[in-house]
Enzyme design. Structure first.
Site, mmCIF file in Angstrom:
data_model
loop_
_atom_site.group_PDB
_atom_site.id
_atom_site.type_symbol
_atom_site.label_atom_id
_atom_site.label_comp_id
_atom_site.label_asym_id
_atom_site.label_seq_id
_atom_site.Cartn_x
_atom_site.Cartn_y
_atom_site.Cartn_z
ATOM 1 N N ASN A 206 0.896 -1.351 0.206
ATOM 2 C CA ASN A 206 -0.529 -0.036 -0.079
ATOM 3 C C ASN A 206 1.083 1.422 -0.142
ATOM 4 O O ASN A 206 2.108 1.180 -0.115
ATOM 5 C CB ASN A 206 -1.036 0.106 1.265
ATOM 6 N N ASP A 303 -4.933 -9.462 13.375
ATOM 7 C CA ASP A 303 -4.967 -8.076 13.584
ATOM 8 C C ASP A 303 -4.171 -7.861 14.835
ATOM 9 O O ASP A 303 -3.658 -8.319 15.899
ATOM 10 C CB ASP A 303 -6.250 -8.039 14.092
ATOM 11 N N PHE A 320 -4.050 3.196 15.064
ATOM 12 C CA PHE A 320 -4.379 4.352 13.605
ATOM 13 C C PHE A 320 -5.910 4.106 12.847
ATOM 14 O O PHE A 320 -6.184 2.877 13.065
ATOM 15 C CB PHE A 320 -3.176 4.807 12.928
HETATM 16 O O1 PMT Z 1 3.687 6.392 6.182
HETATM 17 P P1 PMT Z 1 2.691 7.644 5.589
HETATM 18 O O2 PMT Z 1 2.825 7.806 4.618
HETATM 19 O O3 PMT Z 1 2.776 8.674 7.435
HETATM 20 O O4 PMT Z 1 0.616 7.577 6.635
HETATM 21 C C1 PMT Z 1 0.669 7.319 7.803
HETATM 22 C C2 PMT Z 1 -0.619 6.370 7.854
HETATM 23 C C3 PMT Z 1 -1.523 6.498 6.768
HETATM 24 C C4 PMT Z 1 -0.381 5.172 7.263
HETATM 25 C C5 PMT Z 1 -1.076 6.480 8.811
HETATM 26 O O5 PMT Z 1 -1.365 7.899 9.628
HETATM 27 C C6 PMT Z 1 -2.236 5.187 8.930
HETATM 28 O O6 PMT Z 1 -3.472 5.617 9.193
HETATM 29 N N1 PMT Z 1 -1.943 4.434 10.079
HETATM 30 C C7 PMT Z 1 -3.553 2.845 9.811
HETATM 31 C C8 PMT Z 1 -3.862 2.486 8.536
HETATM 32 C C9 PMT Z 1 -4.857 1.636 8.402
HETATM 33 O O7 PMT Z 1 -5.119 1.479 7.247
HETATM 34 O O8 PMT Z 1 -5.475 1.073 9.334
HETATM 35 P P2 PMT Z 1 -6.453 -0.085 9.889
HETATM 36 O O9 PMT Z 1 -7.526 0.992 9.753
HETATM 37 O O10 PMT Z 1 -6.198 -0.846 8.269
HETATM 38 O O11 PMT Z 1 -6.377 -0.516 10.996
HETATM 39 C C10 PMT Z 1 -6.697 0.041 11.677
HETATM 40 C C11 PMT Z 1 -5.603 0.026 13.226
HETATM 41 O O12 PMT Z 1 -5.531 -1.434 13.012
HETATM 42 C C12 PMT Z 1 -4.019 0.030 12.778
HETATM 43 O O13 PMT Z 1 -3.487 0.746 14.096
HETATM 44 C C13 PMT Z 1 -3.036 -0.819 12.467
HETATM 45 O O14 PMT Z 1 -2.069 -0.328 12.591
HETATM 46 C C14 PMT Z 1 -3.655 -1.983 13.067
HETATM 47 N N2 PMT Z 1 -3.584 -3.048 12.253
HETATM 48 C C15 PMT Z 1 -4.605 -3.656 11.082
HETATM 49 C C16 PMT Z 1 -4.742 -4.967 10.474
HETATM 50 C C17 PMT Z 1 -3.692 -6.001 10.910
HETATM 51 N N3 PMT Z 1 -4.129 -7.295 10.287
HETATM 52 N N4 PMT Z 1 -3.128 -5.878 11.935
HETATM 53 C C18 PMT Z 1 -3.046 -4.422 12.830
HETATM 54 O O15 PMT Z 1 -1.810 -3.597 13.763
#
Ligand code: PMT
Length: 391
Positions: A206, A303, A320
């Site tokens: 991504n 996750d 995040f």
């Molecule tokens: O890296 P940059 O270009 O500076 O951009 C920053 C960012 C946009 C990546 C950052 O600010 C951000 O938003 N990160 C989370 C990205 C995301 O898509 O999160 P999510 O909605 O898929 O997941 C929610 C949370 O669960 C996140 O904290 C993620 O790290 C965590 N997660 C998700 C999936 C997974 N399998 N394991 C996780 O731990």
């Protein structure tokens, strides 16, 4: 450094040219600067140079400043830091002995703020017992030292004594001036994208650059934390003082986090982790002439954030959420689904692969938007928020 008032003392060394760049860097970072020059420094560059680069005032003697009653006393009145850069062996000797025979040495003696030195001298002068005695005395008196660096010197000798580069001094100053809100707190951070292979040459990833996570790692170190950063594929430089573990896939990241998490009090999950991986990646390059368009099947990745939050002795967890719509509702749903106290919500267009970010701190019963700012500033605000919660 917004709002900080720095007094830059400049002494007579060929490294004076670096002070000009340092002054520019300080002003660019929001500091206001007064410069004090010794007579010897003025033989290398003129006061006008510092004036033209944006210094509020340039003090060259104790009696030439209209409107300033007693320059060596007034200069540091509201100052955050008096930094002598370059600092010659001579100014170190005078400062160690309390000699005040010119405006700069008098200002050091009268300083009512911390005093820092960025030494610049020949390596034999640096290693001389007299210089080392003076440095030991100054450190005992509370002075801060930035450098010197090792390397080739203007005179041709090689060794310690070169003044650090302006960017290195700026970084160290930031560290010295940042309140230690997370002193010795152990913080684990994930950052960047993950990469899920399809075959040895293709994969799914991504647009996360890692910038936001790396900025948080840097801010946490500056706040006194011991930081472990687990990074997906990115070309970013490791921030100074950070322990970094590189991973590729979401499963690698999960395993690395689970191996580390018990050693940490705070977990910040900034990484854009792939929710699915290809079920059985091919070990050979998939050839289009043999297979045509392949059909891929996926399995769900663990996750990581939810797994950490579910641990018996879970650290304080921050997640995040990068969304394209319904930012706050989607982020709040993650607060409950992943069982974490805080989700930092951002829109993909504002955050991913950008240098600035516009975030909302989303908690169970509150949503606090921050104005768009640099990723460093967002990181500092997040560290301050976490410090409030864990201290
Ligand atoms: O890296 P940059 O270009 O500076 O951009 C920053 C960012 C946009 C990546 C950052 O600010 C951000 O938003 N990160 C989370 C990205 C995301 O898509 O999160 P999510 O909605 O898929 O997941 C929610 C949370 O669960 C996140 O904290 C993620 O790290 C965590 N997660 C998700 C999936 C997974 N399998 N394991 C996780 O731990």
């Amino acid at each position: 450094m917004g709002g900080q008032k720095i007094v830059l003392g400049v002494t007579g060394s060929v490294a004076v040219y670096k002070s000009c760049e340092l002054l520019r860097g300080l002003i660019k970072n929001g500091a206001s600067c007064t410069v004090i020059m010794t007579e010897a420094a003025q033989r290398f560059v003129t006061p006008l140079t510092f004036q033209a680069l944006g210094a509020d005032q340039v003090i060259t003697s104790d009696c030439n400043q209209a409107g300033t009653a007693i320059p060596h006393i007034d200069a540091t009145r509201d100052a955050t830091l008096l930094l002598i850069a370059p600092a010659t062996a001579n100014i170190l000797a005078k400062a160690a002995q309390g000699i005040a025979d010119d405006v700069l040495s008098a200002a050091i003696l009268a300083a009512r703020c911390p005093v820092a030195f960025a030494p610049a001298m020949n390596t034999y002068m640096w290693h001389n017992n007299a210089t080392q005695r003076n440095i030991a005395q100054l450190i005992q008196d509370g002075a801060i030292f930035f450098g010197p660096a090792n390397g080739e010197q203007a005179c041709g000798d090689v060794g310690s004594g070169r003044m650090l580069e302006p960017s290195e001094i700026l970084e160290m100053m930031q560290g010295a001036l940042t309140p230690r809100l997370l002193d010795r707190c152990r913080v684990l951070i994930t950052a960047g994208p993950t990469y899920e292979p399809i075959d040895p040459v293709r994969g799914i990833t991504n647009l996360s650059s890692g910038k936001q996570g790396f900025a948080i790692a840097k801010a946490a170190v500056l706040a006194g934390a011991e930081v472990t950063l687990i990074a997906g594929p990115t070309t970013l430089k490791t921030p100074a003082g950070v322990r970094r573990i590189d991973v590729v896939t979401a499963l690698d990241m999960y395993n690395a986090v689970m191996a580390e998490v018990s050693q940490h009090e705070v977990f910040i999950s900034v990484a854009a982790v792939a929710d699915w991986r290809v079920d059985a990646p091919s070990t050979h390059k998939i050839k289009k002439e043999f297979t045509g368009a392949p059909t891929l099947s996926f399995v769900e990745n663990p996750d990581i954030l939810a797994s950490v939050a579910a641990l018996e002795n879970a650290p304080y967890c921050v997640g995040f959420a990068a969304e394209t719509d319904n930012l706050i509702d989607n982020a709040r749903a993650k607060v409950f689904r992943k069982n974490v106290p805080l989700i930092v919500a951002n829109l993909v267009k504002d955050a991913m692969n950008q240098d600035t970010n516009a975030v909302v701190f989303v908690e169970r019963d509150a949503a606090t938007p921050l104005t768009r700012a640099s990723k460093d500033a967002v990181a500092q605000a997040l560290i301050a928020k976490i410090a409030q919660e864990v201290n």
